[in-house]
Design a protein around this motif. Structure first.
Motif, PDB file in Angstrom:
ATOM      1  N   LYS A 120      38.212  44.689  46.682  1.00  0.00           N
ATOM      2  CA  LYS A 120      37.943  43.969  47.932  1.00  0.00           C
ATOM      3  C   LYS A 120      36.733  43.065  47.766  1.00  0.00           C
ATOM      4  O   LYS A 120      36.710  41.939  48.264  1.00  0.00           O
ATOM      5  N   ARG A 121      35.725  43.596  47.099  1.00  0.00           N
ATOM      6  CA  ARG A 121      34.498  42.803  46.936  1.00  0.00           C
ATOM      7  C   ARG A 121      34.716  41.608  46.020  1.00  0.00           C
ATOM      8  O   ARG A 121      34.135  40.545  46.242  1.00  0.00           O
ATOM      9  N   LEU A 122      35.573  41.771  45.007  1.00  0.00           N
ATOM     10  CA  LEU A 122      35.916  40.619  44.159  1.00  0.00           C
ATOM     11  C   LEU A 122      36.651  39.581  45.002  1.00  0.00           C
ATOM     12  O   LEU A 122      36.411  38.380  44.877  1.00  0.00           O
ATOM     13  N   ARG A 123      37.541  40.066  45.854  1.00  0.00           N
ATOM     14  CA  ARG A 123      38.295  39.130  46.702  1.00  0.00           C
ATOM     15  C   ARG A 123      37.369  38.427  47.691  1.00  0.00           C
ATOM     16  O   ARG A 123      37.504  37.234  47.940  1.00  0.00           O
ATOM     17  N   ASP A 124      36.422  39.215  48.247  1.00  0.00           N
ATOM     18  CA  ASP A 124      35.459  38.608  49.179  1.00  0.00           C
ATOM     19  C   ASP A 124      34.655  37.506  48.484  1.00  0.00           C
ATOM     20  O   ASP A 124      34.310  36.502  49.090  1.00  0.00           O
ATOM     21  N   ALA A 125      34.342  37.738  47.213  1.00  0.00           N
ATOM     22  CA  ALA A 125      33.572  36.743  46.449  1.00  0.00           C
ATOM     23  C   ALA A 125      34.469  35.620  45.921  1.00  0.00           C
ATOM     24  O   ALA A 125      33.996  34.688  45.294  1.00  0.00           O
ATOM     25  N   LYS A 126      35.779  35.759  46.187  1.00  0.00           N
ATOM     26  CA  LYS A 126      36.779  34.774  45.742  1.00  0.00           C
ATOM     27  C   LYS A 126      36.765  34.579  44.224  1.00  0.00           C
ATOM     28  O   LYS A 126      36.744  33.462  43.714  1.00  0.00           O
ATOM     29  N   MET A 127      36.776  35.700  43.520  1.00  0.00           N
ATOM     30  CA  MET A 127      36.892  35.646  42.067  1.00  0.00           C
ATOM     31  C   MET A 127      38.359  35.873  41.692  1.00  0.00           C
ATOM     32  O   MET A 127      38.927  36.904  42.017  1.00  0.00           O
TER      33      MET A 127
END
Lengths: 525, 502
Positions: A120-127
């Motif tokens: 989720k955090r990777l997605r939030d950071a748009k990686m």
């Protein structure tokens, strides 16, 4: 536009800069990595770091970042520093939209209905997520040979192991198939692959990165962490994935502070660095020992004070680990029974009772190393043996924690080789579990005590020209110290080598045109 | 199913001394589950109140429900227990398809509450102290339904369906110390103990406490020893005895069965027994020994629970009045005599009467219906009165129909039977069956004339002022109207007709 061959060799921090400056787009970067994966990962002599390549979604996220940046304004300004920088995820971590196998037949074709917190955090950071990387089945192993989907090869020598369990993440980063990756470390599964592939890997303080969505091997030891080519990149990624998570009860309430700033500090003035007497010398390869001593010399020249500390109980760590880890694993893996998801195998003969279906499923779905650990753990937890095995191992754990406390009273950071040897040959230790387990002798104490550890490249061993890893250890919650010392040592070493160690890695054949070995292609067969 | 030999209860008591023990599982009525954010709701479509945690998906982790901890501490305090300053969860490992992780997260050697007691008042007012060993937290399993085969058992079933809605529902398991010295009152004590626990958790508001829904479930342990011997006999554990009456019956049956086994010179087998309401007997379940190996170990995914003394005292301050005090208050409020109130308590309808009064009935009306009508019907149906399905609102409605003169008492009991038979609400049944007190004076006057003409001597007596003779005329009118007349109105009309002041 930069040459793609150069582009894929940039660090994540450099990519982030170029993306922010508009010198390159995320789609270009992501496509360059996807092309590299297509070129070097598949085929009989491919690296085989990936179990699944997430082409469509990765490019869509990249395009989204590019669009936001192109539009400018507040949305562009709010983009995360690493937005648009692609990443690979160890296939032990669950992801919506991609299969998650844990390297096991028992989860073949399974898609998680939820994302791990780190994802989720990777997605939030748009990686953009490039795909899922290979591992020893359920992270049980030190060579990635225990993957049900075939081993990963070490980019430095394709006949050698990339370490394990996170050999896929380390090899992907070493082979320039990804700038960053996520790993999990229960007894060294991030750091030891980092050591033998010439990459950086960090096991954060236990509880500092949420475990929600990492398929558990040993809950009290597992920790998700960054894999990268530079110390700074690991710090950047650690900042993305770290921090409290209400879905993980063992998650620490407070953040660890500014890890990136620590990596950029650039000095070790007055720091005390402790050599652990028990974690070098006898049993360690000569070339490993030589590179270790050179690193000590460099740190001393840079202004650090080198002291020697003793951790007498570390000699019990491996034994205690091989009681606690299998005990927890035997319970954690009980859920794989064919009832609700994953593989279901029906016994050939009647009767079709639930016990027999569960038995047949687990017999067919788990590999030998997983079965070995389930049996070990089941035995260790059994009535009448619990005190002698699990109970005693927990006492050893306390002793190891005390050893660390005493050592950290004398030193700010501890240092050791990450692994006793360089990468061994594929198949060399496959039938000798004890020899395999010894690979983790230097990394296990950190998991037993919950303290953070970082492995960075220390050069090449004289006798075989293969990478050697240097391990730094810090007190719990003091991960910043690892980045501070690690970045300084890295720059001193790179000054000696005249560039990153990976620049010395042999070029991989990029003419291979066989398709990437992924779950889809395997299913198609 | 072979039928076990039994001794008569009296003979069993002459020869042996029973020792009891209970494990009562209480389902908490928290909004969400013990370790997940899925709703804790009974009776929904199967497998809808679940998320990845309840299904034991790969990678999930538990998070403890704080309200469940508070409820557990409240139960512990109400049972006069000590509350652990810190305690941990453990994993109880066993493979079974109703347990998604193939381990149950439970408390093992560190219960949140321990060393308590409960004073149980028996029907004659004797107080018996039951010591509580512990009350610990755990999660419920899913619900299996075995299809095909016989008796709904997993053995021989064609396949089984599993509903995970109940999986992860918070439970508190209350375990007694061995209960000695109850003698022939053991069955009664068993029922009274479970009733008391149920009353406590209901009163605390921490459980819906509906036994028919499995909110309170009892495992009853019974062993016998010859009189005068200190060492306990071998016990049986009768599982899931899910009504108060069944608890009493099961304990009585097991005492009789054990006595027969011991008399035959055979050892009692340590095993679980299944209770069968239809035959009022138990059958052998799984052989259970202390060697069952659940490979307990501390749950590594959860941190220890720390119950600070401040928190415990805060919770203690929120506890409602203890049951004994509540009874005193209710008796005073309702104006029941000691005997009336004890009958109400022993019949197990105190809560029901309270709810009926809360729904709008007077204390007298509530008691009249519950004690006069419902308890008897429950006894005939062999269920607890609360399980018969009578809602407080039904009684209020019935009583109003009577008070409004729409139906009389006799009709009302028939309507109650209709309600219990599932024919609808009282108003609907009155409508459907065409029940109505004849309130049109016309037909009544005709019937009165006929009755007076048939009994002229009685009419004369009334005219002469012997008003008690009116009953014979009223009876004639009621007969003629097939009971549908309002007796009060009939009386008035007769007096009017005869020109007598009532």
């Amino acid at each position: 536009m930069t040459d793609t061959n150069e582009l894929i060799r940039l660090s994540a921090a450099q990519l982030a800069q170029k993306l922010a400056a508009g010198e390159v787009t995320s789609v270009e970067v992501t496509q360059a990595y996807l092309d590299r994966i297509a070129a070097v990962d598949g085929g009989p002599r491919g690296v085989h770091a990936f179990l699944h390549v997430n082409t469509e979604e990765a490019l869509a996220v990249a395009a989204e970042v590019d669009a936001i940046r192109a539009a400018g304004g507040a949305a562009a300004a709010e983009l995360h520093e690493l937005a648009g920088v692609p990443i690979a995820v160890k296939d032990l971590i669950v992801t919506v939209g991609q299969p998650t196998t844990a390297g096991s037949k028992i989860l073949e074709g399974w898609h998680s209905p939820y994302d791990a917190t780190v994802v989720k955090r990777l997605r939030d950071a748009k990686m953009p997520i490039l795909g899922k990387t290979n591992l020893d089945e359920f992270a049980m192993g030190s060579s990635t040979e225990h993957s049900a989907y075939g081993p990963t090869r070490n980019p430095w020598d394709l006949d050698r192991i990339p370490g394990g369990s996170g050999g896929g993440s380390a090899a992907a980063v070493a082979a320039f198939e990804a700038p960053l990756a996520l790993g999990t470390d229960t007894g060294g599964s991030i750091r030891q692959p980092g050591a033998v592939t010439g990459t950086v890997g960090v096991k954060p303080t236990y509880g500092s990165v949420s475990r929600y969505g990492a398929i558990a091997m040993a809950s009290s030891l597992d920790q998700i962490g960054p894999v990268s080519r530079t110390v700074l990149d690991s710090a950047l990624l650690h900042q993305v994935i770290g921090g409290h998570d209400p879905y993980d009860s063992t998650s620490l309430p407070d953040p660890l502070g500014d890890l990136v700033a620590a990596a950029r500090l650039g000095n070790v003035d007055g720091m005390k660095i402790g050599i652990i007497k028990e974690l070098h010398g006898e049993g360690y390869q000569a070339g490993v020992e030589n590179r270790f001593n050179e690193s000590l010399e460099l740190l001393k020249q840079a202004g650090a004070e080198i002291v020697e500390v003793s951790c007498p109980n570390f000699k019990y760590a491996l034994g205690a680990y091989y009681l606690i880890m299998p005990s927890e694993a035997s319970s954690n893996l009980a859920k794989f029974d064919g009832v609700r998801y994953g593989l279901r195998v029906l016994p050939k003969d009647a009767p079709l009772t639930i016990e027999r279906v569960m038995g047949a499923t687990r017999a067919a779905g788990f590999g030998d190393e997983v079965k070995r650990r389930i049996i070990l753990g089941t035995y260790a937890l059994s009535a009448g043996y619990y005190d002698a095995y699990y109970g005693s191992a927990q006492k050893v754990r306390t002793l190891i924690q005390r050893d660390f406390e005493a050592a950290f009273a004398q030193a700010d950071v501890l240092i050791s080789p990450t692994a006793p040897t360089t990468a061994f040959k594929l198949g060399e230790k496959l039938n000798d579990p004890l020899a395999m387990y010894l690979n983790d002798v230097a990394t296990i104490p950190a998991n037993m005590a919950g303290v953070p550890g970082l492995s960075l490249p220390g050069g090449l061993a004289d006798e075989d020209g293969l990478p050697v890893g240097i391990q730094l250890l810090a007190p719990a919650r003091q991960d910043a110290r690892l980045y501070r010392v690690g970045a300084v040592l890295e720059s001193l070493l790179e000054a000696q080598w005249g560039g990153p160690l990976l620049a010395q890695a042999p070029a991989l054949a990029t003419s291979v045109v066989e398709p990437v070995e992924t779950l889809e292609t395997q299913e198609a067969k | 199913m072979s039928v076990d030999a039994t001794l008569s209860f009296e003979e069993a008591m002459e020869k042996y001394d029973p020792v009891l023990g209970f494990e009562v599982h209480v389902e908490l009525n928290t909004k969400t589950k013990m370790f997940s954010s899925a709703p804790n709701v009974f009776g929904d479509e199967p497998n809808t109140n679940v998320n990845e945690v309840d299904l034991g998906m790969p990678g999930v982790l538990p998070v403890v429900n704080r309200t469940a901890i508070e409820s557990s501490i409240k139960i512990g305090l109400a049972l006069n227990c000590k509350i652990a300053e810190t305690c941990r969860f453990a994993r109880k490992n066993y493979f079974y398809p109703d347990t998604p992780k193939n381990f149950q997260t439970s408390q093992y050697d560190e219960p949140i509450a321990y060393d308590g007691y409960l004073d149980i008042e028996l029907s004659d007012g004797t107080v018996f102290r039951v010591e509580i060993e512990r009350a610990h937290m755990e999660e419920d399993a899913g619900k299996l339904t075995h299809m095909g085969g016989s008796a709904g058992r997993i053995q021989g079933a064609d396949y089984s369906l599993v509903d995970y809605n109940r999986s992860g529902v918070p439970l508190v398991e209350i375990v007694t110390k061995p209960i000695q010295g109850a003698g022939s009152r053991a069955p009664e004590l068993a029922k009274a103990y479970v009733a008391a626990v149920r009353e406590i958790v209901k009163n605390l508001g921490v459980s819906d406490a509906k036994m028919e829904r499995g909110n309170v479930r009892c495992d009853a342990n019974v062993s016998l020893r010859p009189h005068g011997r200190e060492r306990f006999g071998i016990r049986s554990e009768t599982k899931n005895v899910n009504s108060l009456r069944a608890v009493e019956h099961a304990v009585r049956y097991e005492i009789q069965r054990h006595a027969a086994v011991l008399d035959s010179g055979e050892p009692v087998i340590q095993e679980t027994r299944h209770w069968h309401e239809d035959t009022r007997s138990t059958t052998s379940g799984r052989a259970k020994s202390d060697a069952d190996d659940y490979r307990y170990f501390p749950e590594p995914d959860l941190v220890p629970i720390v119950a600070s003394r401040e928190w415990v005292e805060e919770l203690r301050a929120t506890l409602p009045e203890p049951p004994a005090e509540r009874r005193k208050r209710l008796q005073a409020d309702w104006g029941y005599s000691d005997l009336e109130f004890r009958d109400v308590v022993n019949a197990g309808v105190m809560d029901e009467i309270e709810e009926t009064i809360a729904a709008g009935a007077t204390a007298t009306v509530a008691r009249k219906w519950w004690m006069g009508e419902i308890v008897g019907r429950a006894k005939n149906a062999d269920v607890d009165p609360g399980q018969l399905g009578v809602q407080p609102a039904t009684i209020v409605e019935l009583n109003k129909l009577v008070e409004d003169g729409k139906i009389n008492n006799k009709m009302a009991t028939a309507v109650l039977d209709g309600v219990l038979a599932g024919e609808g609400t009282p108003a609907e049944i009155v409508e459907k069956r065409g029940l109505a007190v004849v309130s049109d004076d016309g037909p009544l006057l005709e019937a009165i004339d006929a009755a007076l003409a048939a009994q002229p001597d009685v009419a004369d007596k009334i005219r002469a002022g012997k008003l008690q003779a009116i009953g014979a005329i009223v009876g004639g009118v009621m007969k003629a109207t097939r009971g549908q007349a309002d007796a009060g109105r009939v009386k008035e009309l007769i007096l009017q007709k005869l020109g007598v002041e009532g």
